[in-house]
Design a protein around this motif. Structure first.
Motif, short mmCIF file in Angstrom:
data_model
loop_
_atom_site.label_atom_id
_atom_site.label_comp_id
_atom_site.label_asym_id
_atom_site.label_seq_id
_atom_site.Cartn_x
_atom_site.Cartn_y
_atom_site.Cartn_z
N GLY A 1 -63.92 -34.40 -12.13
CA GLY A 1 -62.63 -33.80 -11.81
C GLY A 1 -62.02 -33.08 -13.00
N LEU A 2 -60.73 -32.75 -12.85
CA LEU A 2 -60.01 -32.00 -13.85
C LEU A 2 -59.28 -32.93 -14.80
CD1 LEU A 2 -58.51 -29.39 -11.37
CD2 LEU A 2 -60.42 -29.01 -12.95
N TRP B 1 -56.51 -32.72 -17.97
CA TRP B 1 -55.64 -31.94 -18.83
C TRP B 1 -55.91 -32.29 -20.29
CZ3 TRP B 1 -51.79 -34.03 -22.05
CH2 TRP B 1 -50.98 -33.08 -22.69
N ALA C 1 -53.76 -34.70 -24.80
CA ALA C 1 -54.28 -35.91 -24.19
C ALA C 1 -54.71 -36.87 -25.29
CB ALA C 1 -55.46 -35.57 -23.28
N ARG D 1 -40.78 -28.89 -15.86
CA ARG D 1 -41.79 -29.31 -14.89
C ARG D 1 -42.32 -28.09 -14.15
NH1 ARG D 1 -37.74 -33.09 -15.05
NH2 ARG D 1 -38.44 -35.23 -15.51
N ALA D 2 -43.58 -27.77 -14.41
CA ALA D 2 -44.15 -26.55 -13.82
C ALA D 2 -45.60 -26.76 -13.45
CB ALA D 2 -44.04 -25.39 -14.81
N PHE E 1 -49.48 -25.15 -12.58
CA PHE E 1 -50.30 -24.16 -13.28
C PHE E 1 -50.68 -23.08 -12.27
CE2 PHE E 1 -52.24 -27.91 -15.92
CZ PHE E 1 -50.97 -28.28 -16.33
N TYR F 1 -54.50 -27.93 -5.59
CA TYR F 1 -55.38 -26.86 -6.01
C TYR F 1 -56.66 -26.91 -5.20
CZ TYR F 1 -52.35 -26.87 -10.13
OH TYR F 1 -51.26 -26.82 -10.97
N PHE G 1 -57.76 -30.77 -5.25
CA PHE G 1 -57.19 -31.69 -6.23
C PHE G 1 -55.67 -31.69 -6.10
CE2 PHE G 1 -60.92 -32.56 -8.77
CZ PHE G 1 -61.69 -31.41 -8.68
N GLN H 1 -52.13 -32.75 -8.28
CA GLN H 1 -51.71 -32.84 -9.67
C GLN H 1 -50.23 -33.16 -9.72
OE1 GLN H 1 -50.51 -29.37 -11.44
NE2 GLN H 1 -50.84 -29.93 -13.57
N TYR I 1 -46.81 -33.01 -12.09
CA TYR I 1 -46.25 -32.40 -13.30
C TYR I 1 -44.82 -32.91 -13.51
CZ TYR I 1 -44.77 -29.07 -9.64
OH TYR I 1 -44.28 -28.49 -8.50
N PRO J 1 -49.42 -37.53 -20.12
CA PRO J 1 -50.30 -36.43 -19.74
C PRO J 1 -50.00 -35.91 -18.33
CG PRO J 1 -51.39 -38.50 -19.29
CD PRO J 1 -50.03 -38.85 -19.85
N TYR J 2 -50.32 -34.64 -18.10
CA TYR J 2 -50.41 -34.14 -16.73
C TYR J 2 -51.66 -34.83 -16.14
CZ TYR J 2 -47.34 -30.34 -18.25
OH TYR J 2 -46.30 -29.61 -18.74
N PHE K 1 -54.40 -35.42 -12.69
CA PHE K 1 -54.97 -34.91 -11.45
C PHE K 1 -55.58 -36.07 -10.67
CE2 PHE K 1 -54.94 -30.32 -12.26
CZ PHE K 1 -54.79 -30.28 -13.64
N GLN L 1 -58.73 -37.41 -8.23
CA GLN L 1 -60.17 -37.28 -8.46
C GLN L 1 -60.82 -36.26 -7.55
OE1 GLN L 1 -58.78 -39.51 -6.55
NE2 GLN L 1 -60.20 -40.35 -5.03
#
Lengths: 121, 108
Positions: free
Chosen positions: A44-45, A47, A61, A105-106, A108, B36, B87, B89, B91, B96-97, B99, B101
């Motif tokens: 996965g992703l 940050w 991180a 708070r934004a 991406f 996303y 995904f 997420q 914010y 940390p931001y 996500f 899995q």
């Protein structure tokens, strides 16, 4: 039109360094916060780092704190990620991404296509 | 750190049918949640922000709902281009931001 293009990836040995770049167009880095996000193979992703729109603060991180540094060159509209003391588990595709707005708070809203970093002996 | 848990991991749906994906947060994120879409070899694409707001480029068959800790992404009448990994997420509380899995939406 907003466009982000990463470069600088490659193969490096454990303990080595790499500097990633993200060239942006269609907006100014002085107006938007920017992030690095990575994705390990088949995963996965995650940050990685963030720099505020005004450049006043950076965030990382825990997995990269003390080893990676995010920075930017406003005059060249380019974002950077200096990666030192690389480890095998840093192997991933690295994406740069733009905040949608200047608020705290934004989400991406624009991403580059990514650059592959492989850390291997 | 806020943990996001997506379910199911894989969802098999036929074209033309509806898909419902779930994202649960370990603590409240208000409405500060995004979805996303990612296709193989591509960058993620923002589909939903503020839990339910679509960017203008995203088709109306894609919708988001929820607040606090429970969120849903719904894709009605699935098209071939919708089969991808999704995904969520948060914010809201960073760093940390974080996500989820991911949920792989595959053709049945």
């Amino acid at each position: 039109q907003v466009h982000l293009v990463e470069s600088g990836g490659g193969v490096v040995q454990p303990g080595g360094s790499l500097r990633l770049s993200c060239a942006v167009s269609g907006f100014s880095l002085s107006n938007y916060g920017m992030h690095w996000v990575r994705q390990a193979p088949g995963k996965g992703l995650e940050w990685v780092a963030f720099i505020r729109y005004d450049g006043s603060k950076t965030y990382y991180a825990d997995s990269v704190k003390g080893r990676f540094t995010i920075s930017r060159d406003i005059s060249k509209n380019t974002l950077h990620l200096q990666m030192n003391t690389l480890r095998v588990d840093d192997t991933a595709v690295y994406f740069c991404a733009k905040d949608r707005w200047q608020l705290v708070r934004a989400p991406f809203d624009n991403w580059g296509q990514g650059t592959q970093v492989t850390v291997s002996a | 750190e806020i943990v996001l848990t997506q379910s199911p991991a894989t969802l098999s749906v036929s074209p033309g049918e509806r898909a419902t994906l779930s994202c649960r947060a370990s603590q409240s994120v208000g409405s500060n949640l995004a979805w996303y879409q990612q296709k193989p070899g591509q960058a993620p694409r923002l589909l939903i922000y503020g839990a339910s707001t679509r960017p203008t480029s995203v088709p109306a068959r894609i919708s988001g709902s929820g607040s606090g800790t429970d969120f849903t992404l719904t894709i009605s009448s699935l098209q071939s281009e919708d089969f991808a990994v999704y995904f969520c997420q948060q914010y809201d509380n960073w760093p940390p931001y974080t996500f989820g899995q991911g949920t792989k939406l595959e053709i049945k």
